[in-house]
Motif scaffolding. Structure first.
Motif, PDB file in Angstrom:
ATOM      1  N   PRO A   1       0.818  -1.219   0.000  1.00 34.86           N
ATOM      2  CA  PRO A   1       0.000   0.000   0.000  1.00 34.86           C
ATOM      3  C   PRO A   1       0.854   1.271   0.000  1.00 34.86           C
ATOM      4  O   PRO A   1       0.473   2.263  -0.602  1.00 34.86           O
ATOM      5  CB  PRO A   1      -0.805  -0.108   1.296  1.00 34.86           C
ATOM      6  CG  PRO A   1      -0.712  -1.524   1.707  1.00 34.86           C
ATOM      7  CD  PRO A   1       0.590  -2.041   1.169  1.00 34.86           C
ATOM      8  N   GLU A   2       2.009   1.213   0.684  1.00 33.16           N
ATOM      9  CA  GLU A   2       2.880   2.382   0.769  1.00 33.16           C
ATOM     10  C   GLU A   2       4.341   1.939   0.682  1.00 33.16           C
ATOM     11  O   GLU A   2       4.716   0.878   1.180  1.00 33.16           O
ATOM     12  CB  GLU A   2       2.669   3.125   2.090  1.00 33.16           C
ATOM     13  CG  GLU A   2       1.285   3.698   2.266  1.00 33.16           C
ATOM     14  CD  GLU A   2       1.137   4.455   3.577  1.00 33.16           C
ATOM     15  OE1 GLU A   2       0.000   4.694   4.007  1.00 33.16           O
ATOM     16  OE2 GLU A   2       2.175   4.786   4.182  1.00 33.16           O
ATOM     17  N   MET A   3       5.143   2.787   0.062  1.00 34.63           N
ATOM     18  CA  MET A   3       6.590   2.571  -0.002  1.00 34.63           C
ATOM     19  C   MET A   3       7.267   3.920   0.199  1.00 34.63           C
ATOM     20  O   MET A   3       6.696   4.979  -0.098  1.00 34.63           O
ATOM     21  CB  MET A   3       7.000   1.981  -1.358  1.00 34.63           C
ATOM     22  CG  MET A   3       6.503   0.576  -1.611  1.00 34.63           C
ATOM     23  SD  MET A   3       7.483  -0.645  -0.728  1.00 34.63           S
ATOM     24  CE  MET A   3       8.971  -0.669  -1.746  1.00 34.63           C
ATOM     25  N   SER A   4       8.526   3.849   0.659  1.00 36.96           N
ATOM     26  CA  SER A   4       9.296   5.068   0.841  1.00 36.96           C
ATOM     27  C   SER A   4      10.705   4.841   0.313  1.00 36.96           C
ATOM     28  O   SER A   4      11.245   3.728   0.424  1.00 36.96           O
ATOM     29  CB  SER A   4       9.337   5.450   2.331  1.00 36.96           C
ATOM     30  OG  SER A   4      10.040   6.653   2.517  1.00 36.96           O
TER      31      SER A   4
ATOM     32  N   LEU B   1       8.502  -1.464  -7.049  1.00 34.55           N
ATOM     33  CA  LEU B   1       7.091  -1.647  -6.703  1.00 34.55           C
ATOM     34  C   LEU B   1       6.605  -2.959  -7.309  1.00 34.55           C
ATOM     35  O   LEU B   1       6.872  -3.242  -8.479  1.00 34.55           O
ATOM     36  CB  LEU B   1       6.249  -0.480  -7.239  1.00 34.55           C
ATOM     37  CG  LEU B   1       6.721   0.933  -6.892  1.00 34.55           C
ATOM     38  CD1 LEU B   1       5.742   1.968  -7.405  1.00 34.55           C
ATOM     39  CD2 LEU B   1       6.944   1.089  -5.408  1.00 34.55           C
ATOM     40  N   SER B   2       5.856  -3.712  -6.533  1.00 36.03           N
ATOM     41  CA  SER B   2       5.442  -5.048  -6.965  1.00 36.03           C
ATOM     42  C   SER B   2       4.025  -5.073  -7.523  1.00 36.03           C
ATOM     43  O   SER B   2       3.166  -4.287  -7.111  1.00 36.03           O
ATOM     44  CB  SER B   2       5.522  -6.021  -5.788  1.00 36.03           C
ATOM     45  OG  SER B   2       6.820  -6.081  -5.270  1.00 36.03           O
ATOM     46  N   CYS B   3       3.808  -6.007  -8.449  1.00 33.03           N
ATOM     47  CA  CYS B   3       2.476  -6.186  -9.036  1.00 33.03           C
ATOM     48  C   CYS B   3       2.372  -7.628  -9.516  1.00 33.03           C
ATOM     49  O   CYS B   3       3.293  -8.146 -10.161  1.00 33.03           O
ATOM     50  CB  CYS B   3       2.269  -5.229 -10.198  1.00 33.03           C
ATOM     51  SG  CYS B   3       0.748  -5.503 -11.141  1.00 33.03           S
TER      52      CYS B   3
ATOM     53  N   MET C   1       0.950   8.242  -6.331  1.00 28.45           N
ATOM     54  CA  MET C   1       0.346   6.914  -6.279  1.00 28.45           C
ATOM     55  C   MET C   1       0.670   6.236  -7.596  1.00 28.45           C
ATOM     56  O   MET C   1       0.529   6.837  -8.667  1.00 28.45           O
ATOM     57  CB  MET C   1      -1.165   7.029  -6.086  1.00 28.45           C
ATOM     58  CG  MET C   1      -1.869   5.715  -5.925  1.00 28.45           C
ATOM     59  SD  MET C   1      -1.527   4.924  -4.359  1.00 28.45           S
ATOM     60  CE  MET C   1      -2.820   5.615  -3.362  1.00 28.45           C
ATOM     61  N   TYR C   2       1.109   4.975  -7.525  1.00 28.35           N
ATOM     62  CA  TYR C   2       1.427   4.216  -8.727  1.00 28.35           C
ATOM     63  C   TYR C   2       0.456   3.041  -8.861  1.00 28.35           C
ATOM     64  O   TYR C   2       0.266   2.265  -7.921  1.00 28.35           O
ATOM     65  CB  TYR C   2       2.871   3.706  -8.674  1.00 28.35           C
ATOM     66  CG  TYR C   2       3.876   4.789  -8.918  1.00 28.35           C
ATOM     67  CD1 TYR C   2       4.261   5.657  -7.893  1.00 28.35           C
ATOM     68  CD2 TYR C   2       4.439   4.980 -10.185  1.00 28.35           C
ATOM     69  CE1 TYR C   2       5.153   6.681  -8.124  1.00 28.35           C
ATOM     70  CE2 TYR C   2       5.344   5.999 -10.417  1.00 28.35           C
ATOM     71  CZ  TYR C   2       5.694   6.841  -9.390  1.00 28.35           C
ATOM     72  OH  TYR C   2       6.591   7.869  -9.622  1.00 28.35           O
ATOM     73  N   PHE C   3      -0.110   2.941 -10.047  1.00 25.12           N
ATOM     74  CA  PHE C   3      -1.065   1.868 -10.322  1.00 25.12           C
ATOM     75  C   PHE C   3      -0.528   0.942 -11.407  1.00 25.12           C
ATOM     76  O   PHE C   3      -0.062   1.394 -12.458  1.00 25.12           O
ATOM     77  CB  PHE C   3      -2.411   2.438 -10.796  1.00 25.12           C
ATOM     78  CG  PHE C   3      -3.195   3.129  -9.728  1.00 25.12           C
ATOM     79  CD1 PHE C   3      -3.117   4.510  -9.588  1.00 25.12           C
ATOM     80  CD2 PHE C   3      -4.008   2.412  -8.872  1.00 25.12           C
ATOM     81  CE1 PHE C   3      -3.835   5.168  -8.601  1.00 25.12           C
ATOM     82  CE2 PHE C   3      -4.734   3.055  -7.882  1.00 25.12           C
ATOM     83  CZ  PHE C   3      -4.647   4.433  -7.750  1.00 25.12           C
ATOM     84  N   CYS C   4      -0.636  -0.338 -11.144  1.00 24.50           N
ATOM     85  CA  CYS C   4      -0.367  -1.366 -12.134  1.00 24.50           C
ATOM     86  C   CYS C   4      -1.688  -1.667 -12.838  1.00 24.50           C
ATOM     87  O   CYS C   4      -2.754  -1.684 -12.189  1.00 24.50           O
ATOM     88  CB  CYS C   4       0.182  -2.606 -11.424  1.00 24.50           C
ATOM     89  SG  CYS C   4       0.513  -4.029 -12.465  1.00 24.50           S
ATOM     90  N   ALA C   5      -1.648  -1.887 -14.145  1.00 24.37           N
ATOM     91  CA  ALA C   5      -2.896  -2.125 -14.868  1.00 24.37           C
ATOM     92  C   ALA C   5      -2.692  -3.155 -15.971  1.00 24.37           C
ATOM     93  O   ALA C   5      -1.616  -3.251 -16.563  1.00 24.37           O
ATOM     94  CB  ALA C   5      -3.426  -0.820 -15.456  1.00 24.37           C
ATOM     95  N   TYR C   6      -3.752  -3.893 -16.234  1.00 31.40           N
ATOM     96  CA  TYR C   6      -3.776  -4.969 -17.231  1.00 31.40           C
ATOM     97  C   TYR C   6      -4.794  -4.616 -18.306  1.00 31.40           C
ATOM     98  O   TYR C   6      -5.857  -4.060 -18.011  1.00 31.40           O
ATOM     99  CB  TYR C   6      -4.169  -6.272 -16.530  1.00 31.40           C
ATOM    100  CG  TYR C   6      -4.571  -7.421 -17.426  1.00 31.40           C
ATOM    101  CD1 TYR C   6      -5.860  -7.516 -17.957  1.00 31.40           C
ATOM    102  CD2 TYR C   6      -3.671  -8.436 -17.722  1.00 31.40           C
ATOM    103  CE1 TYR C   6      -6.229  -8.569 -18.764  1.00 31.40           C
ATOM    104  CE2 TYR C   6      -4.039  -9.514 -18.521  1.00 31.40           C
ATOM    105  CZ  TYR C   6      -5.328  -9.570 -19.036  1.00 31.40           C
ATOM    106  OH  TYR C   6      -5.687 -10.623 -19.835  1.00 31.40           O
ATOM    107  N   LEU C   7      -4.462  -4.936 -19.550  1.00 33.60           N
ATOM    108  CA  LEU C   7      -5.395  -4.693 -20.650  1.00 33.60           C
ATOM    109  C   LEU C   7      -5.334  -5.870 -21.610  1.00 33.60           C
ATOM    110  O   LEU C   7      -4.251  -6.264 -22.046  1.00 33.60           O
ATOM    111  CB  LEU C   7      -5.034  -3.387 -21.369  1.00 33.60           C
ATOM    112  CG  LEU C   7      -5.972  -2.919 -22.465  1.00 33.60           C
ATOM    113  CD1 LEU C   7      -6.001  -1.394 -22.504  1.00 33.60           C
ATOM    114  CD2 LEU C   7      -5.562  -3.448 -23.825  1.00 33.60           C
TER     115      LEU C   7
END
Lengths: 115, 111
Positions: free
Chosen positions: A9-12, A21-23, A89-95
């Motif tokens: 949820p959070e990273m620093s 960042l993991s996904c 905020m970073y979002f991973c997304a699939y298409l």
């Protein structure tokens, strides 16, 4: 159904350091696209990097690179030489692509960059 | 090149009231999307248009939400009547191919 999971949820990170960042995602398809989007407080979604599933080579965009592990269904983002402007905020997304061009997003990782 | 335009940027309404959001996509982009982003979550697709036809509205709560893109260019998303759980950011995006370009969003607060 396809799902995308971001377990952090959070990273620093310290300025100038590297952060990953993991996904992970779940799909039964073999041909699809993966993305990392950045969303600063202004709310505008900005594309950071994109990976086509048929490509074995990991995508790179300047300080941003991915580690795409198709068999493990893993798609992590590495940010090198972190800058204060990377905080967002970073979002991973699939298409899947095709007629329905629907993006499926993870829940996001809030990245803080410490000076 | 102008980006995706949305208005208003912010809207506060009482529950059971109506509200409408407007989106103007990038010129030439045939596909237009409306996403709902609830606080703490990733965006979720509500509806996708290809020109002025609906491609996917499977997650649109059709009892209260409606959207149109009459001339295949700009689009309006309406909520009537609004509920507390509709409080969210509503993002519009457009695309010519795989890559989607997002607007700045409208933050809706339902009191």
């Amino acid at each position: 159904a396809q799902t995308v999971t971001q377990s952090q949820p959070e990273m620093s990170v310290q300025e100038a350091e590297t952060v990953t960042l993991s996904c992970t995602y779940d799909t039964s398809e073999s041909d699809y696209y993966l993305f990392w989007y950045k969303q600063p407080p202004s709310r505008q979604m900005i594309l950071v990097i994109r990976q086509e599933a048929y490509k074995q080579q990991n995508a790179t965009e300047n300080r941003f690179s991915v580690n795409f592990q198709k068999a493990a269904k893993s798609f992590s983002l590495k940010i090198s030489d972190s800058q204060l402007g990377d905080a967002a905020m970073y979002f991973c997304a699939y298409l899947l692509g095709g007629a329905t061009n629907k993006l499926i997003f993870g829940t996001g990782t809030l990245l803080a960059v410490q000076p | 090149e102008a980006g995706v335009a949305q208005s208003p940027r912010y809207k506060i309404i009482e529950k059971r009231q109506s509200v409408a959001f407007w989106c103007n996509p990038i010129s030439g982009h045939a596909t237009l999307y409306w996403y709902q982003q609830i606080l703490g979550q990733g965006p979720k697709l509500l509806i996708q248009f290809q020109n002025n036809g609906v491609v996917d509205d499977s997650q649109l709560p059709k009892d209260r939400f409606s959207a149109e893109r009459l001339k295949g260019v700009d689009s309006t998303l309406k909520i009537q009547p609004a509920k507390l759980e509709d409080s969210a950011v509503y993002l519009c995006a457009s695309s010519l191919g795989i890559r989607q370009f997002f607007g700045p969003g409208t933050r809706l607060t339902v009191l």
